[in-house]
Design an enzyme around this catalytic site. Structure first.
Site, short mmCIF file in Angstrom:
data_model
loop_
_atom_site.label_atom_id
_atom_site.label_comp_id
_atom_site.label_asym_id
_atom_site.label_seq_id
_atom_site.Cartn_x
_atom_site.Cartn_y
_atom_site.Cartn_z
N ALA A 173 0.97 -9.13 18.75
CA ALA A 173 2.52 -9.52 17.97
C ALA A 173 3.78 -9.45 18.29
O ALA A 173 4.45 -10.12 18.48
CB ALA A 173 2.26 -8.54 16.77
N ASN B 16 -2.91 -12.73 16.19
CA ASN B 16 -4.11 -11.50 16.39
C ASN B 16 -4.71 -11.90 17.83
O ASN B 16 -5.43 -12.83 17.87
CB ASN B 16 -4.91 -11.67 14.92
CG ASN B 16 -5.75 -10.39 14.80
OD1 ASN B 16 -6.23 -9.85 15.76
ND2 ASN B 16 -5.81 -9.80 13.93
N PRO B 17 -4.68 -10.82 18.32
CA PRO B 17 -5.48 -11.16 19.75
C PRO B 17 -7.19 -11.21 19.50
O PRO B 17 -7.76 -11.66 20.44
CB PRO B 17 -5.45 -9.66 20.67
CG PRO B 17 -4.98 -8.48 19.49
CD PRO B 17 -4.31 -9.65 18.56
N HIS C 146 0.67 -1.32 0.02
CA HIS C 146 0.09 -0.11 0.04
C HIS C 146 1.02 1.26 0.11
O HIS C 146 0.47 2.38 0.33
CB HIS C 146 -0.87 -0.11 1.27
CG HIS C 146 -2.24 -1.11 1.04
ND1 HIS C 146 -2.79 -1.49 2.12
CD2 HIS C 146 -2.41 -1.86 -0.06
CE1 HIS C 146 -3.75 -2.54 1.73
NE2 HIS C 146 -3.33 -2.57 0.42
N1 APR Z 1 -1.10 -7.56 17.65
C1 APR Z 1 -1.46 -8.15 16.68
N2 APR Z 1 -2.54 -7.85 16.15
C2 APR Z 1 -3.23 -6.84 16.68
C3 APR Z 1 -2.84 -6.02 17.72
C4 APR Z 1 -1.54 -6.60 18.51
N3 APR Z 1 -0.93 -5.92 19.39
N4 APR Z 1 -3.72 -4.89 17.90
C5 APR Z 1 -4.53 -5.14 17.46
N5 APR Z 1 -4.57 -6.32 16.26
C6 APR Z 1 -5.12 -6.69 15.28
C7 APR Z 1 -6.96 -6.07 15.32
O1 APR Z 1 -7.56 -7.25 15.95
C8 APR Z 1 -7.17 -6.38 13.80
O2 APR Z 1 -7.51 -7.51 13.39
O3 APR Z 1 -4.81 -5.98 13.95
C9 APR Z 1 -6.10 -5.95 13.13
C10 APR Z 1 -5.86 -4.30 12.26
O4 APR Z 1 -6.99 -4.40 11.65
P1 APR Z 1 -7.24 -3.01 10.60
O5 APR Z 1 -7.19 -1.91 11.77
O6 APR Z 1 -8.26 -3.30 9.64
O7 APR Z 1 -5.83 -3.10 9.75
P2 APR Z 1 -5.50 -3.66 8.26
O8 APR Z 1 -5.82 -5.05 8.37
O9 APR Z 1 -3.96 -3.43 8.24
O10 APR Z 1 -6.04 -2.80 7.27
C11 APR Z 1 -5.79 -3.15 5.78
O11 APR Z 1 -7.14 -1.08 5.14
O12 APR Z 1 -7.26 0.95 6.11
C12 APR Z 1 -6.72 0.17 4.89
O13 APR Z 1 -4.72 0.73 3.45
C13 APR Z 1 -5.30 0.56 4.73
O14 APR Z 1 -3.51 -1.09 4.89
C14 APR Z 1 -4.77 -0.92 5.57
C15 APR Z 1 -5.87 -1.80 5.23
#
Ligand code: APR
Length: 239
Positions: A224, A206-207, A116
């Site tokens: 993580a 993932n929690p 991205h």
């Molecule tokens: N360790 C592991 N996972 C975690 C932690 C942690 N400490 N804290 C939160 N999470 C998890 C959440 O449970 C969730 O499933 O991380 C995930 C974050 O999800 P999103 O906010 O949806 O992020 P992401 O999956 O990267 O989003 C994808 O969406 O907005 C767009 O382009 C943006 O790249 C991004 C894409």
């Protein structure tokens, strides 16, 4: 759901040669960077889907730039956490990330596919040329020397992912013996679809179980920074 110990033992017997880490915002959560879809992920009550689109930028470029400036400042002040640092010890693994924060590179990972884009680069809206973002913006929205507006060099909803990044990630996923799926909700495509290409073992960290959990071989409901270091140690020990 599996324990870290059980998955570490499975990894030691699998002895994976080709490893991919597929990461999302959650891998940077313990560096203090809010994820997009959890509590605290909203900026002034806007969702990412309201700001990270070509339409939002056309409507109000200053607003979109302000959001990116807020995130850039958070990221500048942040440090890679134990998960980024552990992954950097796997010098032959490929990190395929949806994150634009550059923390895998700062942690020392050499092989990183940024699906991205990167928030510290800008792109001219007329010429398409990319460059490092200025440290401080002197005008809002910032402009290229040619006079056209600059935009962050990131992929917005509705835009195509870079061909070279997708090709490299696709090949690595197909060839992987082990994919660690770390901190992503798995709802944003096409990125999320890459995990299904893996014919080897997949481990979600993932929690909260994500949309990809049911398709993974193992799911570890831990953060993580807690779960990635022992799994990386298991990979290294198996060699
Ligand atoms: N360790 C592991 N996972 C975690 C932690 C942690 N400490 N804290 C939160 N999470 C998890 C959440 O449970 C969730 O499933 O991380 C995930 C974050 O999800 P999103 O906010 O949806 O992020 P992401 O999956 O990267 O989003 C994808 O969406 O907005 C767009 O382009 C943006 O790249 C991004 C894409």
């Amino acid at each position: 759901m599996s324990s870290i110990e059980d998955v570490a033992a499975a990894i030691r017997s699998l002895r994976p040669r080709k490893v991919v880490a597929f990461t999302g915002a959650g891998v940077s959560a313990e560096s203090g960077i809010p994820t997009f879809r959890s509590a605290g992920g909203l900026w002034r009550n806007f969702r990412a889907e309201d700001l990270a689109t070509p339409e939002a930028f056309a409507r109000d470029p200053e607003l979109v730039w302000e959001w990116y400036e807020w995130r850039r400042q958070l990221i500048r002040d942040a440090e890679p956490n134990a998960a980024h640092l552990a992954l950097a010890k796997l010098d032959d693994a490929l990190v395929v990330t949806q994150n634009v924060d550059g923390l895998h590179l700062r942690a020392g990972s050499h092989e990183v596919v940024e699906l991205h884009g990167n928030i510290f680069r800008v792109r001219c809206t007329r010429e398409g040329t990319t460059s490092d973002a200025p440290g401080e913006l002197t005008e809002m929205p910032p402009r290229c020397a040619c006079g056209a507006m600059l935009r962050p060099d990131v992929i917005w909803f509705g835009e195509l992912l870079p061909d070279d990044a997708v090709a490299r990630a696709t090949q690595a996923m197909r060839e992987a013996d082990l994919v660690l799926v770390i901190g992503t909700s798995g709802v944003v495509y096409p990125a999320a679809g890459l995990v299904a290409l893996c014919r080897g073992a997949t481990v979600e960290i993932n929690p909260q179980a994500s949309a990809l959990a049911s398709g993974c071989t193992y799911t570890i409901e831990e953060t993580a920074a807690v779960a990635v270091p022992p799994l990386v140690d298991a990979i290294l020990e198996s060699r």
